[in-house]
Design an enzyme around this catalytic site. Structure first.
Site, PDB file in Angstrom:
ATOM      1  CG  ASP A 277      -2.331   0.704   0.781  1.00  0.00           C
ATOM      2  OD1 ASP A 277      -2.132   1.664  -0.049  1.00  0.00           O
ATOM      3  OD2 ASP A 277      -3.231   0.404   1.434  1.00  0.00           O
TER       4      ASP A 277
HETATM    5  C1  BGC Z   1      -5.058   2.999  -0.195  1.00  0.00           C
HETATM    6  C2  BGC Z   1      -5.333   1.767  -1.040  1.00  0.00           C
HETATM    7  C3  BGC Z   1      -5.120   2.407  -2.532  1.00  0.00           C
HETATM    8  C4  BGC Z   1      -3.878   3.246  -2.456  1.00  0.00           C
HETATM    9  C5  BGC Z   1      -3.853   3.665  -3.881  1.00  0.00           C
HETATM   10  C6  BGC Z   1      -4.063   3.839  -0.249  1.00  0.00           C
HETATM   11  O1  BGC Z   1      -3.869   5.049   0.638  1.00  0.00           O
HETATM   12  O2  BGC Z   1      -5.171   2.437   1.359  1.00  0.00           O
HETATM   13  O3  BGC Z   1      -6.548   1.250  -0.999  1.00  0.00           O
HETATM   14  O4  BGC Z   1      -5.319   1.582  -3.469  1.00  0.00           O
HETATM   15  O5  BGC Z   1      -3.732   4.445  -1.747  1.00  0.00           O
HETATM   16  O6  BGC Z   1      -4.529   4.801  -4.277  1.00  0.00           O
END
Ligand code: BGC
Length: 750
Positions: free
Chosen positions: A293
């Site tokens: 993440d």
């Molecule tokens: C979120 C993810 C997301 C990623 C990319 C993160 O902050 O937890 O679910 O896919 O950002 O945008």
């Protein structure tokens, strides 16, 4: 010029020597031998260590911001072959521009992968995922994600960071809105539907995209419902509740996984070998790639698990993480770690191989620009049939929580007062993670939806108050509107960014002065029927509203065509069929509250819920306001004649359970029949009820149908802290239209 020439020659070498047309891929789980292995090998033979590391790096473009601001020179890094993928780049112009950099200005010209959060739609936004789950309609969910993939792929997006398959039982947690609710079985079936929809049956088609099961794992169990918070859970919960939807995604062939921000039992997910090496790879045989993440590698330092970012980089790759989203960790430290002998180059080869394989499956080495298609973009974005599908979804996802005295459907001959801050809203209605959806005018408000059914002269509108804040100056106008109309319809709820990431709440009531406005109107027109139409991203505490409104329709955030879909339900063009995928508590103090709880050694007896020294509260019942599986229709359904094919089954037998369902009311409609079992005694305790199947059936008024469910020993399996097993004994079983019932039938497994 020379560099360009070299690059072209090398690229052609890879493509021609191992020329075999991109073809239908097998799933990530079973793709041990793929038609692309030789091509990947040949390409990797040409790559330097730095170029391989480059494939494991992902940066965000400057479009949507989905995490803390990190300024990066991503254009420079792309040109240096230090980037394998980009996120948050979502127009044909932007994807083409960056793809050109990667293809034309690097030695090997390896194309970039473009990922984006296409969570419940790309341009045509469907209801939020918790709402989609309320439809219990797997076909519709698959179709919605197929449409999302059609739209997103046309602008050059190859990969969605969805589905989020985190189970959550905590309405404080804002990301409960992105998942399928509290249940293991429903969540697992829905996970498969999303994966099928996004990936289709052939990844080489330009309208299919990679899916990503996230966030592995336990993210939905954050302590106190606070986003990113600590997670501690035993093997019973982990194996029997939180892991199954992820395994289901693997079974459906999901190509990628994303790590979770949280720690799990002391080890942050992004450095958790047990999760990625032992479970995901060894046990489940997953062969796709794992992305972190956003900045999750760097966060290992704040977690107190890594000494510094270099150490964090080492821990993540060793744990089995392939791609680094936004930490810059792999780019900055991996090569050094290999040179120092701290990281085996083989780990980088594995990661690079998996990422390249995905690019081959997508056909990017045949044509790096094949997804970027301005004409297709024009043809598919907001296609009328997509908007129509979103309208149907909005109707199918709306849960009728309450409907006293047939308050709904509305009568076209009557006048209504439309009151509330969300009546004319076109912004919040998309919900959080609205992707590239238009919040400035494209969405259909409830007001516009109602206009399809009622002339303006029959509608009195008043906003009454804002979603948040203390201003009550609009109350008088709202009360006057209510006085003039036959019925009152109030459209209220949360702001869209009160749920989603980093949007936890310690209070799950309607915000601002909204409840006060309902009270004021109830007082002013005590005899008039009030309908409360809700838009929100989590289960709310509706205890007060339940006493004030005659009917309550939960529409979640219903999306681009939301106003039409909601009006279809309000006026009876669609007879509501949705059922809650998550429990609505009476009060926040009951949280976590979910239907498939354990019994405890001191359950409260039915005959005396207040008996002393029992597991209960002094100030509230144990029961929820609206249970999992609950959802009314304009008609009524009666369940009868439950029959089991046998009272005893062996381990290799199949039990057939049937029930007759009769539409006993005045409307045709769909009913979602739910199969529950209860394993009465286990070597570890079992939940009081577990959903094991469901069917959505259509019944004309007066019609009866028999639903039939098959159950095998495998369906009764659970993890008992040592192994997965099925244990003999007595099981209770029921087929019902809600999780709120007492069992009357049982069978024995022997
Ligand atoms: C979120 C993810 C997301 C990623 C990319 C993160 O902050 O937890 O679910 O896919 O950002 O945008």
């Amino acid at each position: 010029m020379n560099k360009m020439l070299n690059k072209t020659i090398l690229f052609l070498l890879v493509i021609t020597v191992f020329s075999c047309k991109t073809e239908s891929n097998s799933s990530a789980k079973t793709s041990n031998d793929t038609p692309f292995d030789a091509k990947v090998d040949s390409l990797m033979n040409l790559m330097t260590l730095q170029e391989k590391i480059g494939q494991t790096v992902m940066y965000s473009g400057s479009g949507t911001i989905t995490g803390p601001t990190v300024n990066t020179n991503f254009r420079t890094y792309i040109k240096e072959a230090n980037v394998g993928a980009m996120l948050n780049v979502y127009s044909t112009k932007a994807t083409r521009d960056l793809q050109k950099l990667a293809v034309e200005e690097t030695r090997l010209g390896i194309p970039l992968l473009f990922g984006y959060d296409v969570i419940h739609g790309f341009k045509t936004i469907f209801p939020i995922n918790l709402g989609l789950a309320a439809s219990w309609d797997l076909e519709d969910i698959e179709k919605g994600s197929r449409i999302a993939a059609e739209e997103a792929s046309a602008v050059g997006i190859h990969w969605t960071f969805a589905p989020m398959v985190d189970i959550s039982r905590d309405p404080r947690w804002g990301r409960i809105s992105e998942g399928a609710g509290e249940d293991v079985y429903l969540g697992s079936e829905i996970a498969k539907a999303y994966v099928k929809g996004f990936q289709g049956d052939d990844l080489s088609k330009t309208n299919t995209i990679l899916a990503c099961a996230k966030h592995f794992v336990g993210y939905g169990a954050a302590q106190a419902g606070r986003d990113y918070h600590t997670v501690n859970m035993g093997m019973d919960e982990l194996r029997n509740v939180y892991l199954p939807p992820f395994e289901a995604a693997v079974d459906a062939g999901v190509e990628t996984f994303m790590t979770a921000f949280n720690e799990l039992n002391g080890v942050p997910a992004t450095a958790n070998k047990f999760l990625y090496r032992d479970i995901l790879r060894d046990e489940w045989g997953f062969n796709g790639f794992v992305v972190t993440d956003y900045t999750a590698i760097n966060e290992l330092v704040e977690h107190g698990f890594a000494e510094n970012e270099k150490h964090a980089t080492e821990l993540a790759i060793k744990a089995g993480i392939d791609q680094d989203m936004m930490s810059s960790a792999n780019r900055l430290y991996l090569e050094e770690l290999v040179n120092e002998g701290k990281v085996d180059e083989a780990l980088i080869n594995d990661a690079c191989r998996r990422i390249l394989l995905a690019k081959f499956k997508l056909g990017l080495f045949d044509d790096p620009y094949r997804y970027i298609d301005e004409q297709r973009e024009k043809d598919v974005i907001y296609k009328p049939e997509f908007l129509e599908a979103a309208r149907k979804s909005a109707a199918m996802c709306s849960v009728l929580l309450k409907n006293n005295d047939k308050t709904l459907p509305l009568d076209k001959n009557q006048t209504i007062a439309l009151i509330g801050p969300l009546v004319k809203d076109k912004e919040n209605i998309l919900g959080n993670w609205g992707a590239a959806g238009d919040r400035t005018g494209k969405a259909i408000s409830v007001y516009e939806g109602v206009q399809e059914y009622l002339a303006d002269s029959k509608v009195a509108f008043a906003k009454g108050c804002e979603i948040e804040g203390d201003d009550t100056s609009g109350f008088t106008k709202a009360i006057n509107a209510a006085k003039t109309a036959d019925k009152v319809v109030m459209v209220m709820g949360e702001d869209y960014d009160m749920s989603g990431e980093a949007a936890s709440r310690t209070n799950i009531k309607l915000p601002g002065k909204q409840t006060d406005l309902i009270k004021a109107i109830r007082k002013a027109v005590p005899k008039k029927q009030i309908v409360l139409v809700l838009m929100n991203g989590r289960p709310l505490d509706l205890s007060e509203e339940d006493t004030l409104a005659d009917a309550i329709l939960e529409t979640w955030f219903p999306g681009t065509s939301g106003g039409y879909g909601v009006a279809d339900v309000l006026f009876g063009a669609y007879n509501p069929s949705a059922k809650l995928p998550v429990t609505f508590p009476r009060t926040l103090g009951q949280v976590p509250i979910y239907y498939n709880m354990k019994n405890t050694g001191r359950p409260i007896p039915d005959h005396d819920p207040h008996e002393d020294y029992k597991s209960h509260y002094l100030d509230a019942p144990n029961t929820p306001l609206y249970p999992f599986g609950h959802g009314l229709s304009y008609t009524t359904f009666e369940y009868s004649d439950v029959e089991l094919s046998s009272e005893t089954i062996g381990f290799s037998d199949t039990l057939t359970a049937t029930a007759t369902i009769t539409n006993t009311g005045d409307y045709d409609g769909y009913e979602i029949a739910q199969l529950y079992v209860h394993d009465k005694v286990g070597s570890i305790t079992r939940p009081v009820k577990e959903l094991k199947g469901f069917q959505k059936i259509f019944l004309k008024k007066g019609e009866s149908k028999t639903v039939s469910f098959k159950l095998t020993a495998k369906d009764l399996e659970f993890y008992n802290l040592e192994e997965f097993r099925v244990e003999p004994g007595e099981f209770e079983i029921a087929i019902k239209g809600t999780s709120d019932f007492d069992f009357e039938h049982s069978f024995t497994l022997e």
